[in-house]
Write a protein that holds these residues in place. Structure first.
Motif, PDB file in Angstrom:
ATOM      1  N   ALA A  44      34.145  39.987  38.529  1.00 38.28           N
ATOM      2  CA  ALA A  44      35.134  40.043  39.616  1.00 38.28           C
ATOM      3  C   ALA A  44      34.750  41.106  40.635  1.00 38.28           C
ATOM      4  O   ALA A  44      34.845  40.888  41.847  1.00 38.28           O
ATOM      5  N   ILE A  47      31.782  39.953  42.731  1.00 38.75           N
ATOM      6  CA  ILE A  47      32.213  38.959  43.730  1.00 38.75           C
ATOM      7  C   ILE A  47      32.941  39.651  44.878  1.00 38.75           C
ATOM      8  O   ILE A  47      32.655  39.414  46.053  1.00 38.75           O
ATOM      9  N   ALA A  48      33.862  40.529  44.499  1.00 37.50           N
ATOM     10  CA  ALA A  48      34.630  41.233  45.539  1.00 37.50           C
ATOM     11  C   ALA A  48      33.715  42.064  46.414  1.00 37.50           C
ATOM     12  O   ALA A  48      33.864  42.080  47.644  1.00 37.50           O
ATOM     13  N   ALA A  66      33.024  30.657  43.548  1.00 34.20           N
ATOM     14  CA  ALA A  66      34.075  31.546  44.043  1.00 34.20           C
ATOM     15  C   ALA A  66      34.316  31.388  45.539  1.00 34.20           C
ATOM     16  O   ALA A  66      35.322  31.831  46.051  1.00 34.20           O
ATOM     17  N   ALA A  68      34.845  28.784  47.137  1.00 35.89           N
ATOM     18  CA  ALA A  68      35.695  27.643  47.483  1.00 35.89           C
ATOM     19  C   ALA A  68      37.155  28.054  47.600  1.00 35.89           C
ATOM     20  O   ALA A  68      38.019  27.582  46.882  1.00 35.89           O
ATOM     21  N   GLY A  70      40.503  30.302  47.266  1.00 33.68           N
ATOM     22  CA  GLY A  70      41.017  31.198  46.241  1.00 33.68           C
ATOM     23  C   GLY A  70      40.942  32.647  46.664  1.00 33.68           C
ATOM     24  O   GLY A  70      41.247  32.986  47.806  1.00 33.68           O
ATOM     25  N   PHE A  71      40.497  33.472  45.740  1.00 35.96           N
ATOM     26  CA  PHE A  71      40.467  34.906  45.959  1.00 35.96           C
ATOM     27  C   PHE A  71      39.579  35.278  47.154  1.00 35.96           C
ATOM     28  O   PHE A  71      39.955  36.089  47.987  1.00 35.96           O
ATOM     29  N   TRP A  74      41.180  34.374  50.301  1.00 34.95           N
ATOM     30  CA  TRP A  74      42.290  35.298  50.508  1.00 34.95           C
ATOM     31  C   TRP A  74      41.779  36.622  51.060  1.00 34.95           C
ATOM     32  O   TRP A  74      42.329  37.185  51.992  1.00 34.95           O
ATOM     33  N   MET A  75      40.668  37.089  50.478  1.00 35.35           N
ATOM     34  CA  MET A  75      40.088  38.360  50.933  1.00 35.35           C
ATOM     35  C   MET A  75      39.520  38.244  52.335  1.00 35.35           C
ATOM     36  O   MET A  75      39.717  39.114  53.165  1.00 35.35           O
TER      37      MET A  75
END
Lengths: 335, 242
Positions: A44, A47-48, A66, A68, A70-71, A74-75
């Motif tokens: 995580a 990725i972030a 990731a 696609a 999602g998080f 959102w970020m």
């Protein structure tokens, strides 16, 4: 200590710091009450971090799962949210994009990479020749008969190549050499000859209603006694050529008036509009720096904007947003 | 997929690790699950470092070649400097990061990175090699190189994660986090067991009242020993010793 030993030591420090943060994050996540494996949290974090560094472009380029939405979406959406951000009443977001600096460059550099699935790199790296057949390069053997196909054999002799090309075209069009009408078989039967006797002929229709002089010209043309060059009208000189004095005078007046008008326009443009108080002169074109709200704000506050972006900072907002932070607003010295 | 409850909070930090950590915690707080943040993509490829005699020999040979003689750099013609002796191409770390991450994201480079990670190469070593090469090319200064160590490492980690590789961060620390997880789990179980044992002990002591014990079951002599060894339970209101 040499430079390289120092660098090695410094790199070790950075690595240690990364590990420390991972452990800290693991603890923090577990404190929230979630029992999650450290490797999952590491993923995580990676990725972030990739999203923060590249604005999602890196993950998108890799065809990451990731990416696609999602998080990640959102970020990255945070950067779009900044579009409306204001600093001291000025719309900074319209000018700044937190991720754009790195992300845009990757987007251009990695456009060729899009679609890579790193899980199976050998199969999907661009540049490998796909096993699929029927590409344009191999020809259009399967298309309809009316399609012109290039001759299969390429010869070095241009004549032979032309012959082959013609044959190929004929074949494609389903027209054989024997099918083309021969020159001898084409007759003038049925085509009325000009000047043939009898009413209703082309000549009689053409000459009907003409003046005697016109009719005689047509008759002369028909008989061959007169050629078209003989009846061409003599070229007439232009009005300007026929009146040189007037032309010269008009040219002088036009030049003088035009120059005066242009001079007036230019002077007015340079002077600007006198009715608009405080407006910039017409010729004073605003540079980009005047249009940049952050720079205006920074100039008023005595901040050097170049320094903001020299000091690297990471996050989902622009470093300039720090200007509006409480830290920078608080009173530091009071009497 | 759960819908986040809110927009992300603004995060800005001079350290990428902290910014990433804050973002992850913010995401969890906003309603994402860890599986949504880091989707599970099946069992990972173990990028275990394999040490061999040949590798060791190569390393020994390289180190035996020796380094430059002290002062050697000063003997070089000043008109023909090395790239790193000239002003760097990028003095701004942002521009340098842009260039480096852009070059890492090239297909051939990514393939090589994935290869290296799968064969046990550590993220720190790969990152160092990339940055050092950029310094050697005269693109960045050593200071900028140090500033970019963290983002470059994280970029390599992201590539490793996307390739579904369990990679080393430094040296051969493949299972470091898992070992810690196991240790934590073991410790928590031991603590749980201790707590239960303590509860049982306490509960047992409370229930043992010598007057209630059937003398036919426990002999008097043993009861006397218990009375002697067990602490005397006194009432809080009882008269204290003078």
């Amino acid at each position: 200590m040499g430079l390289f030993k120092k660098l090695k030591k410094a790199f070790k420090k950075v690595t240690g710091f990364v590990k420390k943060v991972v452990k800290k994050t693991v603890k923090a996540v577990k404190k929230v009450g979630k029992k999650i494996g450290s490797s999952k949290i590491l993923k995580a974090l990676a990725i972030a971090a990739a999203v923060v560094v590249t604005g999602g472009a890196a993950l998108g380029a890799m065809g990451a799962t990731a990416s696609a939405g999602g998080f990640t979406g959102w970020m990255v959406g945070a950067s779009n949210a900044v579009t409306g951000a204001t600093v001291a009443g000025l719309n900074v977001g319209a000018v700044m994009k937190p991720f754009a600096a790195v992300g845009s460059a990757i987007g251009t550099g990695v456009s060729a990479v899009t679609g890579i699935n790193l899980a199976t790199p050998a199969a999907s790296i661009p540049g490998t020749i796909p096993s699929a057949t029927g590409t344009a390069a191999t020809g259009t053997a399967t298309t309809s008969a009316s399609t012109l196909t290039a001759p299969a054999a390429i010869t070095t002799n241009p004549a032979a190549a032309a012959q082959a090309s013609t044959a190929a075209s004929r074949g494609a069009l389903n027209v054989t050499a024997s099918g083309l009408p021969g020159a001898a078989s084409v007759s003038s039967t049925g085509i009325p000859a000009i000047g043939a006797a009898g009413s209703g002929t082309l000549a009689s229709n053409v000459t009907a209603g003409m003046s005697a002089a016109q009719a005689s010209t047509v008759a002369g043309l028909q008989s061959g006694a007169i050629t078209t060059s003989q009846i061409a009208a003599p070229a007439q000189a232009s009005w300007f050529a026929r009146h040189p004095k007037l032309t010269a005078a008009a040219g002088y007046v036009g030049t003088t008036v035009g120059t005066a008008a242009l001079t007036g326009m230019t002077q007015q443009y340079i002077a600007g509009d006198p009715e608009q108080q405080g407006s910039m002169a017409g010729a004073a074109v605003e540079g980009g720096e005047y249009l940049d709200p952050l720079k205006v704000y920074a100039a008023q506050q005595g901040i050097n904007t170049d320094d903001i972006y020299k000091n690297i900072a990471y996050g989902n907002v622009d470093a300039s947003t720090q200007y509006s932070a409480e830290l920078f607003k608080q009173q530091t010295f009071g009497v | 997929m759960s819908t986040p409850k809110r927009q992300p909070n603004p995060v800005i930090s001079p350290s990428l690790s902290e910014a990433a950590a804050s973002s992850v915690l913010d995401g969890l707080d906003a309603g994402f699950t860890i599986d949504e943040i880091a989707p599970d993509t099946g069992p990972k490829i173990r990028g275990e470092a394999k040490f061999s005699q040949e590798g060791l020999d190569e390393l020994v040979n390289l180190s035996n070649k020796g380094g430059p003689i002290p002062g050697q750099s000063l003997t070089r013609d000043s008109e023909d400097p090395y790239p790193w002796e000239t002003p760097p191409e990028f003095s701004n770390p942002r521009e340098a990061l842009d260039d480096i991450v852009g070059s890492i994201m090239q297909p051939e480079a990514m393939k090589n990175i994935v290869d290296a990670l799968a064969k046990g190469g550590a993220v720190a070593d790969i990152g160092t090699a990339i940055l050092y090469a950029k310094f050697n090319e005269g693109k960045i200064t050593p200071d900028v190189m140090m500033m970019l160590a963290e983002p470059v490492m994280y970029t390599i980690m992201a590539i490793g994660e996307e390739a579904n590789i369990k990679y080393n961060i430094e040296g051969n620390d493949l299972d470091e986090f898992d070992e810690e997880d196991n240790k934590e789990e073991f410790d928590s179980k031991v603590n749980e067991f201790r707590n239960v044992l303590t509860d049982i002990k306490k509960g047992a002591t409370k229930n043992i009242e010598p007057s209630k014990i059937d003398s036919n079951v426990v002999p008097e002599s043993i009861l006397a020993q218990v009375k002697e060894k067990s602490p005397e339970i006194k009432s809080l209101l009882s008269k204290g010793e003078e």
